[in-house]
Design a protein around this motif. Structure first.
Motif, PDB file in Angstrom:
ATOM      1  N   ASP A  23       0.864  -1.189   0.000  1.00 37.43           N
ATOM      2  CA  ASP A  23       0.000   0.000   0.000  1.00 37.43           C
ATOM      3  C   ASP A  23       0.892   1.228   0.000  1.00 37.43           C
ATOM      4  O   ASP A  23       1.799   1.323   0.821  1.00 37.43           O
ATOM      5  N   LEU A  24       0.614   2.134  -0.925  1.00 37.06           N
ATOM      6  CA  LEU A  24       1.433   3.349  -0.962  1.00 37.06           C
ATOM      7  C   LEU A  24       0.659   4.437  -1.681  1.00 37.06           C
ATOM      8  O   LEU A  24       0.094   4.202  -2.749  1.00 37.06           O
ATOM      9  N   LYS A  25       0.606   5.607  -1.065  1.00 37.30           N
ATOM     10  CA  LYS A  25      -0.016   6.754  -1.721  1.00 37.30           C
ATOM     11  C   LYS A  25       1.038   7.822  -1.888  1.00 37.30           C
ATOM     12  O   LYS A  25       1.765   8.140  -0.949  1.00 37.30           O
ATOM     13  N   ILE A  26       1.117   8.365  -3.087  1.00 38.07           N
ATOM     14  CA  ILE A  26       2.128   9.374  -3.374  1.00 38.07           C
ATOM     15  C   ILE A  26       1.421  10.640  -3.839  1.00 38.07           C
ATOM     16  O   ILE A  26       0.628  10.607  -4.778  1.00 38.07           O
ATOM     17  N   LYS A  27       1.701  11.736  -3.137  1.00 33.54           N
ATOM     18  CA  LYS A  27       1.077  13.008  -3.496  1.00 33.54           C
ATOM     19  C   LYS A  27       1.903  13.706  -4.566  1.00 33.54           C
ATOM     20  O   LYS A  27       3.103  13.484  -4.682  1.00 33.54           O
ATOM     21  N   ALA A  28       1.246  14.556  -5.333  1.00 33.50           N
ATOM     22  CA  ALA A  28       1.968  15.334  -6.337  1.00 33.50           C
ATOM     23  C   ALA A  28       3.047  16.155  -5.654  1.00 33.50           C
ATOM     24  O   ALA A  28       2.807  16.749  -4.601  1.00 33.50           O
ATOM     25  N   GLY A  29       4.228  16.148  -6.234  1.00 38.84           N
ATOM     26  CA  GLY A  29       5.320  16.950  -5.703  1.00 38.84           C
ATOM     27  C   GLY A  29       6.166  16.246  -4.668  1.00 38.84           C
ATOM     28  O   GLY A  29       7.185  16.777  -4.226  1.00 38.84           O
ATOM     29  N   GLU A  30       5.757  15.043  -4.278  1.00 38.93           N
ATOM     30  CA  GLU A  30       6.538  14.323  -3.273  1.00 38.93           C
ATOM     31  C   GLU A  30       7.781  13.684  -3.892  1.00 38.93           C
ATOM     32  O   GLU A  30       7.780  13.302  -5.059  1.00 38.93           O
ATOM     33  N   VAL A  31       8.811  13.551  -3.089  1.00 38.17           N
ATOM     34  CA  VAL A  31       9.997  12.823  -3.510  1.00 38.17           C
ATOM     35  C   VAL A  31      10.144  11.608  -2.598  1.00 38.17           C
ATOM     36  O   VAL A  31      10.383  11.738  -1.399  1.00 38.17           O
TER      37      VAL A  31
END
Ligand SMILES: Nc1ncnc2c1ncn2[C@@H]1O[C@H](COP(=O)(O)OP(=O)(O)O)[C@@H](O)[C@H]1O
Ligand SMILES: [Mg+2]
Lengths: 242, 224
Positions: A23-31
């Motif tokens: 499970d992984l959620k990545i937001k815009a702009g994240e590194v």
């Protein structure tokens, strides 16, 4: 909504259960930096995000598009997800500029002039504007990798996936590539990096994901994860690589 | 054992030789273009997804590579009319050569295609290229570049093989030689000259192919 949504993804290679409910959620702009031992499933996870590998259970969406291994769908995804490989994979018969303009012209139907302008823009970004008419074989590994990054950027992706992109480089060439990534991060590009560059992961990354045996074993704020690992596995890994 | 060479005895037949040479060159040109095209298509089928197409091509390639060219030629010229397909000698000869080169070039080009690193194909896929675009723009050019010497050698071999077309009375260079020596009995002179012409043709083709190689693949000119 997150840019990348990975929901309970399982993946098997035959009997080999390679991803065990990620499970992984990545937001815009994240590194995001993904670290972990060889064979822990980092590359597989990355390759599931853009459809290069299919998964067996769960779901992935990128930019609200469902990721399937359907070819048409992968092509649509290619406009949102870029990928850079460890082995550069430049096209040897094309100049740097042609490498970069090929996909914009064929896929995004950009005109030749526009594509050339675009190529110069992205080359400027990676500091190789003067190499536009060179062939890959004339470039160092570090330069080739920067061209590969530029080639991905020319498709104007929303997220860039990088799989150990400095691992094949001579140590003195790694810095140039990392600098490019750092600039991209500063500009707000969403980056998902599988990396062995722990300093980079700690200093530039927002979040670190530690993968172990096909699971996200531990994750959190980059600096905290390195300062105070919670699991003995991560502690051992950090001790081994730092 | 004193033989009096009479090369001047060939002069009245110069026009025959020139006509034969032109025919050989024209047939070779057509064969090279169509044969390599056929080989490319078949190699694509061989490397492609459809196992049916791949098998059909496999049978074709093995059939041609394991039978004599002259038998293939006779089959097309003398055998096919039984099925209602009647071709002129010229058509049958060219067709046989195209089919022959197509089979050999299929295997050569396939080797080049298989040498393409998987990563480059993945890179193209990730960039959104279709399978067709990937094959034509990413896989094929470096593949051809890699096997170019083998492919062009095969084209030259097929050009030399065109001499066999004289057997079905295609009026190419060897046919002209046979004709001339049947008239003036100067076998040594005629075949000596014709052998020289074939030699020059081969050398010329090789030079031409080399020139084309550098023209089509400018990256060869770039220094490493
Ligand atoms: N194409 C493949 N076919 C079969 N097994 C694979 C393939 N790719 C990776 N694996 C297996 O999946 C596991 C995870 O591999 P990978 O994702 O490459 O790990 P990492 O990138 O963390 O080193 C390993 O056990 C590896 O052997
Ligand atoms: Mg890996």
């Amino acid at each position: 909504m997150s840019l990348v949504n990975i929901d309970n993804v399982h993946k098997y290679y035959g009997d080999n259960h390679v991803l065990k409910g990620v499970d992984l959620k990545i937001k815009a702009g994240e590194v995001i930096s993904i670290i972990g031992r060889s064979g822990s499933g980092k590359s597989t996870l990355l390759r599931c995000i853009n459809g290069l590998e299919s998964y067996d259970k769960g779901g992935i969406t990128v930019d609200q598009m469902e990721v399937t291994s359907d070819e048409e769908q992968i092509r649509k995804l290619s406009k949102s997800v870029g990928m850079v490989f460890q082995s550069f994979n430049l096209f040897p018969h094309l100049t740097v500029s042609q490498n970069i303009t090929l996909a914009p012209k064929l896929v995004r139907k950009v005109s030749a002039e526009e594509a050339d302008t675009l190529a110069l823009q992205v080359l400027e970004k990676v500091g190789l504007k003067d190499k536009a008419s060179s062939y890959p074989q004339e470039l160092s590994g570090g330069q080739q990798q920067r061209v590969a990054i530029a080639r991905s950027l020319a498709m104007q992706p929303k997220v860039l996936l990088c799989d150990e992109i400095t691992s094949a480089l001579d140590p003195e060439l790694v810095g140039d590539v990392l600098n490019v990534l750092e600039e991209l991060a500063a500009e707000g590009m969403t980056l998902v990096l599988v990396t062995h560059e722990m300093n980079f992961a700690r200093d530039v990354g927002d979040r670190v994901i530690f993968m172990h045996q096909g699971k996200i074993w531990e994750s959190g704020d980059a600096k905290e994860v390195f300062a105070a690992p919670k699991t003995p596995e991560l502690q051992k890994f950090i001790d081994a690589v730092l | 054992m004193a033989y009096n060479f009479q090369f001047s005895g060939l002069l009245p037949y110069l026009q025959n030789l020139v006509d034969g040479l032109v025919t050989t060159v024209v047939i070779t040109l057509i064969t090279t273009v169509l044969g390599c095209l056929l080989g490319t298509l078949c190699a694509a089928a061989r490397a492609g997804q459809s196992s049916f197409k791949s098998k059909v091509v496999g049978v074709y390639v093995e059939l041609i590579r394991n039978t004599p060219f002259i038998v293939q030629l006779f089959f097309i010229f003398f055998g096919l009319p039984a099925l209602g397909l009647r071709l002129s000698a010229w058509e049958a000869g060219t067709l046989a050569m195209v089919i022959n080169l197509g089979a050999y070039s299929t295997e050569i080009i396939r080797a080049g295609i298989e040498a393409t690193p998987k990563g480059q194909i993945e890179a193209a896929k990730v960039l959104g290229l279709t399978r067709f675009q990937t094959f034509v723009r990413v896989v094929l050019p470096p593949a051809i570049q890699k096997i170019y010497p083998a492919l062009t050698s095969q084209c030259i071999i097929v050009m030399l093989g065109s001499a066999v077309l004289s057997q079905i009375s295609v009026q190419e260079l060897t046919f002209a030689a046979n004709f001339i020596q049947s008239r003036n009995f100067l076998s040594f002179e005629v075949y000596f000259v014709v052998a020289g012409v074939y030699l020059l043709l081969s050398i010329g083709m090789r030079q031409l192919f080399n020139g084309i190689h550098y023209l089509v693949f400018p990256n060869l000119r770039a220094q490493r």
